[in-house]
Design a protein around this motif. Structure first.
Motif, PDB file in Angstrom:
ATOM      1  N   GLY A 224    -104.093   7.839  23.572  1.00 32.38           N
ATOM      2  CA  GLY A 224    -104.435   7.838  22.159  1.00 32.38           C
ATOM      3  C   GLY A 224    -103.347   8.380  21.264  1.00 32.38           C
ATOM      4  N   LEU A 225    -102.090   8.185  21.662  1.00 26.83           N
ATOM      5  CA  LEU A 225    -100.988   8.740  20.880  1.00 26.83           C
ATOM      6  C   LEU A 225    -100.890   8.101  19.500  1.00 26.83           C
ATOM      7  CD1 LEU A 225     -98.218   8.975  23.632  1.00 26.83           C
ATOM      8  CD2 LEU A 225     -99.779  10.755  22.839  1.00 26.83           C
ATOM      9  N   ALA A 226    -101.212   6.815  19.403  1.00 28.07           N
ATOM     10  CA  ALA A 226    -101.136   6.135  18.115  1.00 28.07           C
ATOM     11  C   ALA A 226    -102.256   6.579  17.182  1.00 28.07           C
ATOM     12  CB  ALA A 226    -101.182   4.623  18.318  1.00 28.07           C
ATOM     13  N   ASP A 227    -103.300   7.220  17.714  1.00 22.81           N
ATOM     14  CA  ASP A 227    -104.391   7.698  16.876  1.00 22.81           C
ATOM     15  C   ASP A 227    -104.092   9.057  16.256  1.00 22.81           C
ATOM     16  OD1 ASP A 227    -105.793   5.427  17.620  1.00 22.81           O
ATOM     17  OD2 ASP A 227    -106.716   6.427  19.357  1.00 22.81           O
ATOM     18  N   VAL A 228    -103.107   9.754  16.812  1.00 23.21           N
ATOM     19  CA  VAL A 228    -102.766  11.081  16.299  1.00 23.21           C
ATOM     20  C   VAL A 228    -102.157  10.986  14.915  1.00 23.21           C
ATOM     21  CG1 VAL A 228    -101.386  13.155  16.717  1.00 23.21           C
ATOM     22  CG2 VAL A 228    -102.438  11.942  18.633  1.00 23.21           C
ATOM     23  N   THR A 229    -101.311   9.995  14.693  1.00 26.11           N
ATOM     24  CA  THR A 229    -100.657   9.774  13.412  1.00 26.11           C
ATOM     25  C   THR A 229    -100.696   8.274  13.103  1.00 26.11           C
ATOM     26  OG1 THR A 229     -98.507   9.500  14.497  1.00 26.11           O
ATOM     27  CG2 THR A 229     -99.088  11.726  13.738  1.00 26.11           C
ATOM     28  N   PRO A 230    -100.534   7.901  11.836  1.00 26.00           N
ATOM     29  CA  PRO A 230    -100.533   6.472  11.492  1.00 26.00           C
ATOM     30  C   PRO A 230     -99.202   5.808  11.832  1.00 26.00           C
ATOM     31  CG  PRO A 230    -100.207   7.785   9.517  1.00 26.00           C
ATOM     32  CD  PRO A 230    -100.466   8.762  10.636  1.00 26.00           C
ATOM     33  N   ILE A 231     -98.786   5.954  13.076  1.00 28.57           N
ATOM     34  CA  ILE A 231     -97.512   5.405  13.534  1.00 28.57           C
ATOM     35  C   ILE A 231     -97.795   4.243  14.469  1.00 28.57           C
ATOM     36  CG2 ILE A 231     -95.430   5.892  14.886  1.00 28.57           C
ATOM     37  CD1 ILE A 231     -95.566   8.758  13.940  1.00 28.57           C
ATOM     38  N   PRO A 232     -97.158   3.108  14.269  1.00 24.79           N
ATOM     39  CA  PRO A 232     -97.395   1.951  15.150  1.00 24.79           C
ATOM     40  C   PRO A 232     -97.059   2.288  16.601  1.00 24.79           C
ATOM     41  CG  PRO A 232     -96.137   1.324  13.196  1.00 24.79           C
ATOM     42  CD  PRO A 232     -96.188   2.817  13.207  1.00 24.79           C
ATOM     43  N   PRO A 233     -97.841   1.764  17.542  1.00 28.33           N
ATOM     44  CA  PRO A 233     -97.551   2.025  18.958  1.00 28.33           C
ATOM     45  C   PRO A 233     -96.141   1.604  19.355  1.00 28.33           C
ATOM     46  CG  PRO A 233     -99.712   1.017  18.708  1.00 28.33           C
ATOM     47  CD  PRO A 233     -99.055   0.958  17.363  1.00 28.33           C
ATOM     48  N   GLU A 234     -95.642   0.521  18.736  1.00 28.27           N
ATOM     49  CA  GLU A 234     -94.292   0.061  19.064  1.00 28.27           C
ATOM     50  C   GLU A 234     -93.246   1.123  18.729  1.00 28.27           C
ATOM     51  OE1 GLU A 234     -97.038  -3.249  18.434  1.00 28.27           O
ATOM     52  OE2 GLU A 234     -96.428  -1.540  17.175  1.00 28.27           O
ATOM     53  N   LEU A 235     -93.509   1.895  17.671  1.00 29.33           N
ATOM     54  CA  LEU A 235     -92.555   2.938  17.283  1.00 29.33           C
ATOM     55  C   LEU A 235     -92.542   4.077  18.295  1.00 29.33           C
ATOM     56  CD1 LEU A 235     -90.528   4.049  15.299  1.00 29.33           C
ATOM     57  CD2 LEU A 235     -92.420   4.955  13.923  1.00 29.33           C
ATOM     58  N   TRP A 236     -93.706   4.378  18.863  1.00 31.64           N
ATOM     59  CA  TRP A 236     -93.746   5.400  19.913  1.00 31.64           C
ATOM     60  C   TRP A 236     -92.861   4.993  21.091  1.00 31.64           C
ATOM     61  CZ3 TRP A 236     -96.096  10.133  19.748  1.00 31.64           C
ATOM     62  CH2 TRP A 236     -97.026  10.346  18.726  1.00 31.64           C
ATOM     63  N   VAL A 237     -92.990   3.746  21.501  1.00 34.75           N
ATOM     64  CA  VAL A 237     -92.221   3.275  22.653  1.00 34.75           C
ATOM     65  C   VAL A 237     -90.741   3.213  22.334  1.00 34.75           C
ATOM     66  CG1 VAL A 237     -91.869   1.350  24.243  1.00 34.75           C
ATOM     67  CG2 VAL A 237     -94.192   1.998  23.560  1.00 34.75           C
ATOM     68  N   LEU A 238     -90.393   2.607  21.200  1.00 42.24           N
ATOM     69  CA  LEU A 238     -88.982   2.516  20.828  1.00 42.24           C
ATOM     70  C   LEU A 238     -88.375   3.892  20.594  1.00 42.24           C
ATOM     71  CD1 LEU A 238     -88.933  -0.536  18.373  1.00 42.24           C
ATOM     72  CD2 LEU A 238     -87.859  -0.385  20.622  1.00 42.24           C
ATOM     73  N   GLY A 239     -89.132   4.773  19.938  1.00 44.85           N
ATOM     74  CA  GLY A 239     -88.617   6.118  19.687  1.00 44.85           C
ATOM     75  C   GLY A 239     -88.332   6.873  20.972  1.00 44.85           C
ATOM     76  N   ALA A 240     -89.284   6.794  21.924  1.00 48.69           N
ATOM     77  CA  ALA A 240     -89.094   7.480  23.207  1.00 48.69           C
ATOM     78  C   ALA A 240     -87.928   6.887  23.983  1.00 48.69           C
ATOM     79  CB  ALA A 240     -90.378   7.388  24.032  1.00 48.69           C
ATOM     80  N   GLY A 241     -87.878   5.550  24.056  1.00 44.45           N
ATOM     81  CA  GLY A 241     -86.811   4.902  24.815  1.00 44.45           C
ATOM     82  C   GLY A 241     -85.438   5.171  24.237  1.00 44.45           C
ATOM     83  N   LEU A 242     -85.305   5.020  22.916  1.00 44.74           N
ATOM     84  CA  LEU A 242     -84.002   5.231  22.276  1.00 44.74           C
ATOM     85  C   LEU A 242     -83.589   6.697  22.325  1.00 44.74           C
ATOM     86  CD1 LEU A 242     -84.350   2.863  19.190  1.00 44.74           C
ATOM     87  CD2 LEU A 242     -82.995   2.498  21.263  1.00 44.74           C
TER      88      LEU A 242
END
Length: 368
Positions: free
Chosen positions: A267-285
């Protein structure tokens, strides 16, 4: 003017910490907690970069990182604090062997009792469950107590490399290679069984010194490895950098569906209004950037601190991610805090490292 610059650094740093928090929480060993297809990275990237929010956040994070680096190199704030910090770290140099032994001995014992082979995602199918478990437990206790330390580390290195040829998924725990090599270079240190037994064996008139040939073999091996001891920071830095970059690519950027599943699972995308794709790209980059920074030795101690921050966030955000699987990376990052970049690092060119002082691992670094 100096005050304005300092305030700018603080503001940009705060923005960077926010971006890092988003990416750091989603970091970690996705293979250990996620299941399913890896997905199409090209299609994922095309879809993600079509979202202005994703593009804007990534651009802001990149600009923030560059701005912080440029401002730091121009202003050099907190120089006195940083110099004192480096001296304090140098005082901890004698604890590096103990730190590495704990960092890799405990995960080996845990792997043996838990029934996996070096990495939680790898089952012991090569030689059978019982032999592999007993091997890891025995090797872990040897490292933990510091008994036949260098021989144990070299044995573990050989076993891991041969197992890697048969089980490529062991690449997701690549930190074992720099960990074993580092322990072989620095030895057991103190406190350790090796140090105690060698002192007893070296004393005149001891019975143990007459009957035990092991300490002579240990001295022979230590003498052969001593010329390479100065490369400890370089080996740890490169090994950790490769591991980080590989995890960022293989577990996030090249496995977007698997990574998105983990984001949804917790539920990481539910914590903040951040798109799930940004979580993945942010972590990977973030992991790729940290890996490259460590690989070339760019702000090594700051990169190691950032890595520790990312690990800590991961442990809180992903409760199913096995803690023992990260202890080795924790010890490698902590080792870099103590030793600094070592030879062949960009830090030595840009003045981001201090004088060698009495640090046994970075002596003569400035000559490289």
């Amino acid at each position: 003017m100096e005050t304005v610059r300092a305030r700018s650094i603080v503001r940009v740093g705060a923005m960077l910490c926010g971006v890092l928090f988003v990416s750091g929480v989603a970091s970690g060993h996705v293979e250990y907690v996620g299941e399913g297809e890896r997905g199409d990275p090209v299609a994922f990237l095309a879809e993600a970069l079509s979202d202005p929010v994703v593009i804007g956040a990534l651009a802001a994070g990149g600009i923030g990182v560059v701005a912080v680096i440029v401002l730091y190199l121009r202003v050099r704030p907190f120089s006195r604090d940083i110099a004192v910090f480096r001296r304090v770290m140098v005082d901890y140099s004698d604890l590096v062997p103990w730190l590495l032994r704990l960092g890799f001995g405990l995960p080996l014992i845990g792997a043996g009792f838990a029934g996996y082979f070096f990495a939680p995602a790898v089952s012991p199918t090569l030689v059978g469950s019982v032999p592999s478990r007993l091997f890891q437990i025995a090797l872990g206790f040897l490292l933990l107590f510091g008994l036949a330390t260098r021989a144990a580390a070299l044995t573990g290195l050989v076993v891991y490399v041969f197992a890697l040829l048969a089980r490529p998924d062991l690449l997701f725990s690549l930190e074992w290679i720099p960990g074993f090599v580092a322990i072989a270079l620095v030895g057991s240190g103190r406190p350790s069984a090796d140090h105690t037994l060698q002192r007893v064996a070296a004393a005149d008139g001891t019975f143990y010194g007459e009957i035990d040939p092991v300490h002579r073999a240990a001295h022979w091996l230590a003498d052969r490895l001593e010329p390479y001891r100065r490369y400890l920071p370089t080996i740890v830095r490169i090994g950790m950098g490769v591991a980080f970059a590989f995890l960022g690519l293989a577990e996030k950027l090249l496995a977007p569906t698997l990574a998105l599943g983990v984001v949804q699972q917790y539920g990481l995308a539910d914590v903040t209004p951040i798109p799930p794709e940004l979580w993945v790209l942010g972590a990977g980059l973030t992991e790729c950037a940290l890996g490259v920074a460590l690989l070339v030795g760019f702000f090594t101690r700051a990169s190691a601190l950032t890595a520790l921050f990312v690990f800590t966030l991961t442990l809180f955000a992903l409760p199913n991610d096995p803690v023992l699987a990260h202890i080795g990376l924790f010890s490698l990052a902590s080792t870099l805090l103590i030793t600094g970049a070592g030879p062949y690092a960009l830090d030595n060119r840009i003045g981001a490292t201090g004088p060698p002082d009495s640090d046994p691992y970075s002596a003569s670094v400035t000559a490289d």
